[in-house]
Design a protein around this motif. Structure first.
Motif, short mmCIF file in Angstrom:
data_model
loop_
_atom_site.label_atom_id
_atom_site.label_comp_id
_atom_site.label_asym_id
_atom_site.label_seq_id
_atom_site.Cartn_x
_atom_site.Cartn_y
_atom_site.Cartn_z
N SER A 93 33.28 62.24 53.88
CA SER A 93 34.56 62.34 53.03
C SER A 93 35.44 61.20 52.78
CB SER A 93 35.52 63.33 53.93
OG SER A 93 35.89 62.40 55.24
N GLY A 94 35.10 60.02 53.34
CA GLY A 94 35.82 58.84 53.12
C GLY A 94 37.19 58.82 54.00
N TYR A 95 37.29 59.74 54.85
CA TYR A 95 38.45 59.56 55.84
C TYR A 95 38.31 58.28 56.72
CZ TYR A 95 37.55 61.91 60.49
OH TYR A 95 37.01 62.26 61.73
N ILE A 96 39.61 57.89 57.02
CA ILE A 96 39.48 56.84 57.87
C ILE A 96 40.15 57.04 59.32
CG2 ILE A 96 40.46 54.38 58.18
CD1 ILE A 96 40.51 54.18 55.01
N ARG A 97 39.62 56.92 60.24
CA ARG A 97 40.17 57.04 61.67
C ARG A 97 40.27 55.84 62.55
NH1 ARG A 97 38.72 61.60 64.74
NH2 ARG A 97 39.23 60.46 66.82
N ARG A 98 41.38 55.58 63.00
CA ARG A 98 41.71 54.42 63.62
C ARG A 98 42.29 54.83 65.20
NH1 ARG A 98 46.34 50.60 63.76
NH2 ARG A 98 47.26 52.03 62.72
N ASN A 99 41.39 54.30 66.31
CA ASN A 99 41.86 54.63 67.53
C ASN A 99 42.96 53.55 68.06
OD1 ASN A 99 39.67 56.31 67.76
ND2 ASN A 99 38.85 55.61 69.58
N LEU A 100 43.98 54.03 68.31
CA LEU A 100 45.29 53.53 68.54
C LEU A 100 45.59 53.10 70.19
CD1 LEU A 100 47.74 55.54 66.54
CD2 LEU A 100 46.55 53.53 65.80
N SER A 101 44.74 53.92 70.95
CA SER A 101 45.02 53.82 72.31
C SER A 101 44.29 52.57 73.11
CB SER A 101 44.32 54.93 73.03
OG SER A 101 45.03 56.27 72.71
N ILE A 108 45.56 60.37 77.91
CA ILE A 108 45.93 60.78 76.40
C ILE A 108 45.36 59.75 75.65
CG2 ILE A 108 48.16 60.46 74.81
CD1 ILE A 108 49.89 60.99 77.36
N GLN A 109 44.79 60.06 74.57
CA GLN A 109 44.19 59.26 73.35
C GLN A 109 44.97 59.59 72.05
OE1 GLN A 109 40.06 60.83 73.81
NE2 GLN A 109 39.32 58.90 74.27
N LEU A 110 45.26 58.32 71.36
CA LEU A 110 46.00 58.58 70.32
C LEU A 110 45.21 58.09 69.06
CD1 LEU A 110 49.47 57.21 71.15
CD2 LEU A 110 48.90 59.54 70.82
N VAL A 111 44.94 58.66 67.93
CA VAL A 111 43.99 58.42 66.68
C VAL A 111 45.04 58.57 65.54
CG1 VAL A 111 42.15 58.93 65.47
CG2 VAL A 111 42.05 59.28 68.08
N GLU A 112 44.72 57.54 64.66
CA GLU A 112 45.48 57.57 63.27
C GLU A 112 44.52 57.76 62.21
OE1 GLU A 112 48.45 55.07 60.28
OE2 GLU A 112 46.50 54.02 61.36
N VAL A 113 44.84 58.92 61.49
CA VAL A 113 44.09 59.49 60.48
C VAL A 113 44.55 59.22 58.84
CG1 VAL A 113 42.30 61.25 59.46
CG2 VAL A 113 42.61 60.82 61.88
N ILE A 114 43.72 58.56 57.95
CA ILE A 114 44.22 58.72 56.67
C ILE A 114 43.17 59.47 56.01
CG2 ILE A 114 44.42 57.51 54.48
CD1 ILE A 114 45.51 55.11 56.26
N PHE A 115 43.61 60.85 55.46
CA PHE A 115 42.41 61.72 54.72
C PHE A 115 42.70 61.75 53.43
CE2 PHE A 115 40.76 65.79 54.40
CZ PHE A 115 39.49 65.78 55.40
N PRO A 116 41.65 61.30 52.42
CA PRO A 116 41.85 61.10 51.10
C PRO A 116 41.93 62.67 50.45
CG PRO A 116 39.69 60.09 52.13
CD PRO A 116 40.34 60.94 53.05
N GLY A 117 42.82 62.81 49.53
CA GLY A 117 42.97 63.89 48.67
C GLY A 117 41.78 64.35 47.99
N GLY A 118 41.73 65.81 48.21
CA GLY A 118 40.51 66.65 47.69
C GLY A 118 39.47 66.54 48.60
N GLN A 119 39.56 66.31 49.71
CA GLN A 119 38.50 66.28 50.74
C GLN A 119 38.64 67.13 51.84
OE1 GLN A 119 35.55 64.46 50.49
NE2 GLN A 119 36.57 63.85 48.55
N ARG A 120 37.55 67.50 52.43
CA ARG A 120 37.55 68.59 53.36
C ARG A 120 36.66 68.38 54.62
NH1 ARG A 120 33.71 72.81 54.46
NH2 ARG A 120 34.65 74.71 55.28
N VAL A 121 36.87 68.50 55.80
CA VAL A 121 35.99 68.06 56.93
C VAL A 121 36.01 69.34 57.85
CG1 VAL A 121 35.37 66.90 59.03
CG2 VAL A 121 36.17 65.59 56.85
N ALA A 122 34.82 69.85 58.15
CA ALA A 122 34.55 71.07 58.77
C ALA A 122 33.89 70.62 60.66
CB ALA A 122 33.86 71.89 58.22
N TYR A 123 34.44 70.95 61.54
CA TYR A 123 34.01 70.75 62.67
C TYR A 123 33.60 72.06 63.35
CZ TYR A 123 35.98 66.21 62.66
OH TYR A 123 36.38 64.88 62.16
N ASP A 124 32.37 72.16 63.76
CA ASP A 124 31.66 73.47 64.61
C ASP A 124 31.96 73.45 65.98
OD1 ASP A 124 30.69 74.45 62.34
OD2 ASP A 124 28.99 73.54 62.34
#
Length: 195
Positions: A93-101, A108-124
């Motif tokens: 999908s091209g999404y970028i995840r950065r672990n901040l913790s 507690i875990q913190l994560v920043e995500v930049i999710f591109p336009g027009g994209q979809r991600v599905a988790y089962d």
């Protein structure tokens, strides 16, 4: 260190710590034995969906797969400098995840995500060995979220709380990237007692 090398080492370390063979993790996660082997050798760039399945099979959060498995045994630093925060791009999908913790152990875990336009991600996502709670706070943009059968449209400033115990779909129907913060807390699984 290359992020795929970090993921490779972490998956192998978690699998070894739990005493799982490749076959056992494949059965628990639904990821093929050969794919796990490629990931552990750093020869595959897994998608977010595959990493989520591995995290579920290992009983950890997805964010845990980006931790440094070679971290010093001594007291880890309570500060995570931006240059030391691992960033990973989902090849699908091209999404970028950065672990901040920071490496210092915290529930507690913190994560920043930049999710591109027009994209979809599905988790089962399904039942896990730990009870994991997650909140998503939209910093910028708009995103649709489906958690099980429930649907929400999140806009800048909105925050959604959920448990990671059912399928989740992230979808950015706009052309503009969405940016959000994920906060995760893991609690030990406590089976309900019957009286």
């Amino acid at each position: 260190m290359d992020i795929n090398t970090c993921i490779a080492r972490r998956v192998r370390a978690l699998r070894d710590a739990r005493g799982f063979s490749l076959d056992a993790l494949a059965e628990r996660s639904g990821v093929s034995r050969s794919n796990i082997s490629l990931i552990e050798r750093g020869q595959s760039s897994p998608t977010a969906t595959v990493l989520d399945k591995l995290a579920t099979g290992l009983g950890v959060t997805l964010a845990s797969l980006f931790e440094d498995s070679k971290a010093a045994v001594s007291e880890p630093s309570p500060v995570a400098r931006v240059a030391e925060q691992p960033a990973w791009t989902d090849p699908a999908s091209g999404y970028i995840r950065r672990n901040l913790s920071p490496a210092a152990r915290s529930p507690i875990q913190l994560v920043e995500v930049i999710f591109p336009g027009g994209q979809r991600v599905a988790y089962d996502t399904g039942a896990r060995e730990a009870e994991i709670h997650q909140q998503i706070w939209m910093i910028d943009g708009v995103m649709d979220m489906m958690v099980g059968d429930a649907h929400w449209r999140l806009e800048t400033g909105d925050c959604l709380a959920m448990r990671l115990d059912r399928p989740i779909v992230y979808r950015n129907r706009t052309r503009k990237p969405a940016r959000y913060l994920v906060a995760l807390v893991s609690l030990p699984f406590m089976p309900q007692r019957r009286n």
